[in-house]
Design a protein around this motif. Sequence first.
Motif, PDB file in Angstrom:
ATOM      1  N   VAL A  43       5.421 -14.423  -7.409  1.00 14.80           N
ATOM      2  CA  VAL A  43       4.755 -13.378  -6.627  1.00 14.80           C
ATOM      3  C   VAL A  43       4.189 -14.052  -5.380  1.00 14.80           C
ATOM      4  O   VAL A  43       3.249 -14.853  -5.468  1.00 14.80           O
ATOM      5  CB  VAL A  43       3.630 -12.687  -7.424  1.00 14.80           C
ATOM      6  N   LEU A  44       4.773 -13.764  -4.229  1.00 12.83           N
ATOM      7  CA  LEU A  44       4.357 -14.361  -2.957  1.00 12.83           C
ATOM      8  C   LEU A  44       3.348 -13.453  -2.255  1.00 12.83           C
ATOM      9  O   LEU A  44       3.488 -12.234  -2.291  1.00 12.83           O
ATOM     10  CB  LEU A  44       5.568 -14.568  -2.047  1.00 12.83           C
ATOM     11  N   SER A  45       2.361 -14.069  -1.610  1.00 15.22           N
ATOM     12  CA  SER A  45       1.351 -13.260  -0.909  1.00 15.22           C
ATOM     13  C   SER A  45       0.724 -14.071   0.208  1.00 15.22           C
ATOM     14  O   SER A  45       0.056 -15.084  -0.036  1.00 15.22           O
ATOM     15  CB  SER A  45       0.267 -12.811  -1.897  1.00 15.22           C
ATOM     16  N   ILE A  46       0.961 -13.645   1.444  1.00 17.20           N
ATOM     17  CA  ILE A  46       0.369 -14.313   2.608  1.00 17.20           C
ATOM     18  C   ILE A  46      -0.024 -13.269   3.646  1.00 17.20           C
ATOM     19  O   ILE A  46       0.306 -12.089   3.518  1.00 17.20           O
ATOM     20  CB  ILE A  46       1.334 -15.341   3.253  1.00 17.20           C
ATOM     21  N   GLY A  47      -0.724 -13.724   4.682  1.00 19.60           N
ATOM     22  CA  GLY A  47      -1.059 -12.833   5.787  1.00 19.60           C
ATOM     23  C   GLY A  47      -2.281 -13.261   6.567  1.00 19.60           C
ATOM     24  O   GLY A  47      -2.196 -13.576   7.762  1.00 19.60           O
ATOM     25  N   HIS A  48      -3.427 -13.301   5.918  1.00 15.11           N
ATOM     26  CA  HIS A  48      -4.683 -13.475   6.642  1.00 15.11           C
ATOM     27  C   HIS A  48      -4.830 -14.849   7.294  1.00 15.11           C
ATOM     28  O   HIS A  48      -5.473 -14.970   8.333  1.00 15.11           O
ATOM     29  CB  HIS A  48      -5.861 -13.217   5.697  1.00 15.11           C
ATOM     30  N   TRP A  49      -4.224 -15.876   6.720  1.00 15.90           N
ATOM     31  CA  TRP A  49      -4.351 -17.207   7.316  1.00 15.90           C
ATOM     32  C   TRP A  49      -3.572 -17.333   8.624  1.00 15.90           C
ATOM     33  O   TRP A  49      -3.828 -18.234   9.419  1.00 15.90           O
ATOM     34  CB  TRP A  49      -3.887 -18.269   6.316  1.00 15.90           C
ATOM     35  N   PHE A 103       8.564 -11.146  -6.203  1.00 16.87           N
ATOM     36  CA  PHE A 103       7.869 -10.097  -5.466  1.00 16.87           C
ATOM     37  C   PHE A 103       7.280 -10.696  -4.194  1.00 16.87           C
ATOM     38  O   PHE A 103       6.864 -11.860  -4.172  1.00 16.87           O
ATOM     39  CB  PHE A 103       6.713  -9.518  -6.291  1.00 16.87           C
ATOM     40  N   LEU A 104       7.219  -9.875  -3.173  1.00 16.94           N
ATOM     41  CA  LEU A 104       6.457 -10.222  -1.975  1.00 16.94           C
ATOM     42  C   LEU A 104       5.407  -9.130  -1.792  1.00 16.94           C
ATOM     43  O   LEU A 104       5.739  -7.970  -1.537  1.00 16.94           O
ATOM     44  CB  LEU A 104       7.368 -10.298  -0.746  1.00 16.94           C
ATOM     45  N   THR A 105       4.151  -9.491  -1.985  1.00 20.07           N
ATOM     46  CA  THR A 105       3.064  -8.519  -1.840  1.00 20.07           C
ATOM     47  C   THR A 105       2.796  -8.277  -0.366  1.00 20.07           C
ATOM     48  O   THR A 105       2.602  -9.234   0.392  1.00 20.07           O
ATOM     49  CB  THR A 105       1.778  -9.031  -2.524  1.00 20.07           C
ATOM     50  N   SER A 106       2.802  -7.023   0.055  1.00 19.27           N
ATOM     51  CA  SER A 106       2.601  -6.707   1.469  1.00 19.27           C
ATOM     52  C   SER A 106       1.145  -6.939   1.875  1.00 19.27           C
ATOM     53  O   SER A 106       0.258  -7.124   1.036  1.00 19.27           O
ATOM     54  CB  SER A 106       3.017  -5.261   1.764  1.00 19.27           C
ATOM     55  N   ILE A 158       9.702  -5.786  -2.678  1.00 12.48           N
ATOM     56  CA  ILE A 158       8.414  -5.715  -1.995  1.00 12.48           C
ATOM     57  C   ILE A 158       7.410  -5.025  -2.918  1.00 12.48           C
ATOM     58  O   ILE A 158       7.730  -4.022  -3.557  1.00 12.48           O
ATOM     59  CB  ILE A 158       8.544  -4.937  -0.660  1.00 12.48           C
ATOM     60  N   LEU A 159       6.233  -5.589  -3.038  1.00 15.30           N
ATOM     61  CA  LEU A 159       5.138  -4.942  -3.743  1.00 15.30           C
ATOM     62  C   LEU A 159       4.257  -4.340  -2.648  1.00 15.30           C
ATOM     63  O   LEU A 159       3.357  -4.985  -2.120  1.00 15.30           O
ATOM     64  CB  LEU A 159       4.366  -5.954  -4.590  1.00 15.30           C
ATOM     65  N   ASP A 160       4.554  -3.093  -2.304  1.00 19.42           N
ATOM     66  CA  ASP A 160       3.991  -2.466  -1.114  1.00 19.42           C
ATOM     67  C   ASP A 160       2.624  -1.856  -1.424  1.00 19.42           C
ATOM     68  O   ASP A 160       2.513  -0.724  -1.879  1.00 19.42           O
ATOM     69  CB  ASP A 160       4.950  -1.389  -0.603  1.00 19.42           C
ATOM     70  N   VAL A 161       1.587  -2.620  -1.134  1.00 19.40           N
ATOM     71  CA  VAL A 161       0.218  -2.191  -1.474  1.00 19.40           C
ATOM     72  C   VAL A 161      -0.632  -1.906  -0.246  1.00 19.40           C
ATOM     73  O   VAL A 161      -1.824  -1.649  -0.368  1.00 19.40           O
ATOM     74  CB  VAL A 161      -0.469  -3.267  -2.340  1.00 19.40           C
ATOM     75  N   THR A 162      -0.035  -1.945   0.935  1.00 17.91           N
ATOM     76  CA  THR A 162      -0.822  -1.839   2.164  1.00 17.91           C
ATOM     77  C   THR A 162      -1.554  -0.508   2.266  1.00 17.91           C
ATOM     78  O   THR A 162      -2.764  -0.464   2.525  1.00 17.91           O
ATOM     79  CB  THR A 162       0.080  -2.034   3.398  1.00 17.91           C
ATOM     80  N   LYS A 163      -0.850   0.595   2.048  1.00 22.99           N
ATOM     81  CA  LYS A 163      -1.477   1.901   2.216  1.00 22.99           C
ATOM     82  C   LYS A 163      -2.537   2.175   1.154  1.00 22.99           C
ATOM     83  O   LYS A 163      -3.649   2.608   1.467  1.00 22.99           O
ATOM     84  CB  LYS A 163      -0.418   3.007   2.180  1.00 22.99           C
ATOM     85  N   LEU A 164      -2.220   1.927  -0.095  1.00 20.91           N
ATOM     86  CA  LEU A 164      -3.184   2.227  -1.147  1.00 20.91           C
ATOM     87  C   LEU A 164      -4.422   1.337  -1.011  1.00 20.91           C
ATOM     88  O   LEU A 164      -5.532   1.736  -1.387  1.00 20.91           O
ATOM     89  CB  LEU A 164      -2.551   2.102  -2.529  1.00 20.91           C
ATOM     90  N   SER A 165      -4.247   0.131  -0.470  1.00 18.88           N
ATOM     91  CA  SER A 165      -5.387  -0.759  -0.247  1.00 18.88           C
ATOM     92  C   SER A 165      -6.200  -0.315   0.968  1.00 18.88           C
ATOM     93  O   SER A 165      -7.437  -0.413   0.968  1.00 18.88           O
ATOM     94  CB  SER A 165      -4.905  -2.194  -0.046  1.00 18.88           C
ATOM     95  N   LEU A 166      -5.510   0.161   1.994  1.00 14.01           N
ATOM     96  CA  LEU A 166      -6.197   0.657   3.187  1.00 14.01           C
ATOM     97  C   LEU A 166      -7.168   1.774   2.833  1.00 14.01           C
ATOM     98  O   LEU A 166      -8.227   1.916   3.457  1.00 14.01           O
ATOM     99  CB  LEU A 166      -5.159   1.158   4.196  1.00 14.01           C
ATOM    100  N   MET A 167      -6.834   2.560   1.826  1.00 10.10           N
ATOM    101  CA  MET A 167      -7.644   3.716   1.461  1.00 10.10           C
ATOM    102  C   MET A 167      -8.798   3.365   0.519  1.00 10.10           C
ATOM    103  O   MET A 167      -9.481   4.256   0.017  1.00 10.10           O
ATOM    104  CB  MET A 167      -6.749   4.776   0.812  1.00 10.10           C
ATOM    105  N   ARG A 168      -9.044   2.056   0.299  1.00  9.67           N
ATOM    106  CA  ARG A 168     -10.127   1.650  -0.591  1.00  9.67           C
ATOM    107  C   ARG A 168     -11.157   0.758   0.117  1.00  9.67           C
ATOM    108  O   ARG A 168     -11.382  -0.390  -0.280  1.00  9.67           O
ATOM    109  CB  ARG A 168      -9.567   0.946  -1.817  1.00  9.67           C
ATOM    110  N   PRO A 169     -11.822   1.269   1.147  1.00 12.29           N
ATOM    111  CA  PRO A 169     -12.843   0.455   1.831  1.00 12.29           C
ATOM    112  C   PRO A 169     -14.043   0.149   0.948  1.00 12.29           C
ATOM    113  O   PRO A 169     -14.871  -0.704   1.297  1.00 12.29           O
ATOM    114  CB  PRO A 169     -13.239   1.343   3.013  1.00 12.29           C
TER     115      PRO A 169
END
Length: 436
Positions: free
Chosen positions: A246-252, A310-313, A373-384
């Motif tokens: 399960v790969l996950s990158i982005g913020h760095w 998997f690549l987590t979005s 793709i483990l597409d979690v961007t939208k569901l995560s965006l909706m959880r501030p």
Amino acid sequence: MGVTSPLKVSTRSRSFSTKFLPYVLYALFSIALFRFYFHPSPFLQSTTDQLPHSNRIILTSSSPPSPPSLSLSREEEIANKTSCNYTNGRWVHDKRGPLYNGTTCGTIKDGQNCISHGRPDLGYLYWRWQLNQCQLPRFDPNTFFNLLSNKHIAFVGDSMARNQLESLLCMLATASNPNLVYTNGEDNRFRTWHFDSHNVTVSVYWSPFLVRGVEKSKGGPDHNELYVDVVDERWGSDLDHLDMVVLSIGHWFLHPAVYYEGGSVLGCHYCPGLNHTEIGFYGVMRKAIKIALESIIERKKGSRNGIDAFLTSFSPSHFEGEWDKAGACPKTEPSKGEKMVEGMDADMRLIAVEEIEAANVKVKQFGGMRLEILDVTKLSLMRPDGHPGPYMYPFPFANGVEEHVQNDCVHWCLPGPIDTWNQIMLQVIRRWRRGE
């Protein structure tokens, strides 16, 4: 004194009954028919209610009752028969709450243990992601164990990979005890657990770029250095021993960095004072994902032990104002209504989606592996509401509300919304097992 003869009374009564009885019976029959038409018996009503909806017409002035909630087995049955788009849904209130809490597993990083750090509002725990067109069953640890029995799954990437890993471990720990069998690196960035009950191994590899990188440090350069054409062998060298990644990158990639390719400087991101070309980070992030996926394919193709990946979005952050203010991410409920993924969040998500699609074209030539793709961007965006905020530290307001309080509006409380990522991942694994 007159005494009425019983015989005389009986004779008159018989005459009366004979004359009016037909009218009484007619009246009773009419009343019974009226009653039956407008008020069917309970037995007949219950029988009618069991008919298919297509054979019934219901006229009512009020809203029909909600259908009964599906049992877990029924949810799983529907999920097995339906190909789901897990990005289309909404957060709905769920009184069941999470599978675990902040004290039932010992793997949660302190900064994400919002319950033990005294977060007072616990409403964020009682929401679930409800899909628009199919069912998303509650996470079942035993199902996960059965599907990955004798397998080794590894989470590779930055702190979001670790966040997702710890969520999975806590949910699995509700059914079986995880044994920590290996730990290494600063802040235990490389760890492995083993579940003896099903011979399942779970690991985490710290690799915030997936490719080889040198992180900025005290006393060193004030920027990261990335070699975008070389995979990070801290995880790449172990691919022969892994069954799922399960790969996950982005913020760095948002941090200042200098990029190298082919032994020379490719460019940089936010490097004032250095004589390098500013090229941003989007193209470099794409290269990093491409190299990681190509390395997985090349090293596992033709292998008797295939691999699934998997690549987590990208998971959006929710800072409101400055990161060191008390209310940096103050929301206590999910976003209402439709929420569009825009700007940087959309761009980084799209890179992940496109690279998985391109890698799958190559995979079809070899078989033996599955990439998704483990597409979690939208569901995560909706959880501030799901971030630690100031509760990344224990009881931050014990001495009153201070103006400058460090907030974490990037990572996720455990338990919290990130549990849904693993919930979706489990359903994809089940679909793979069915050969879809």
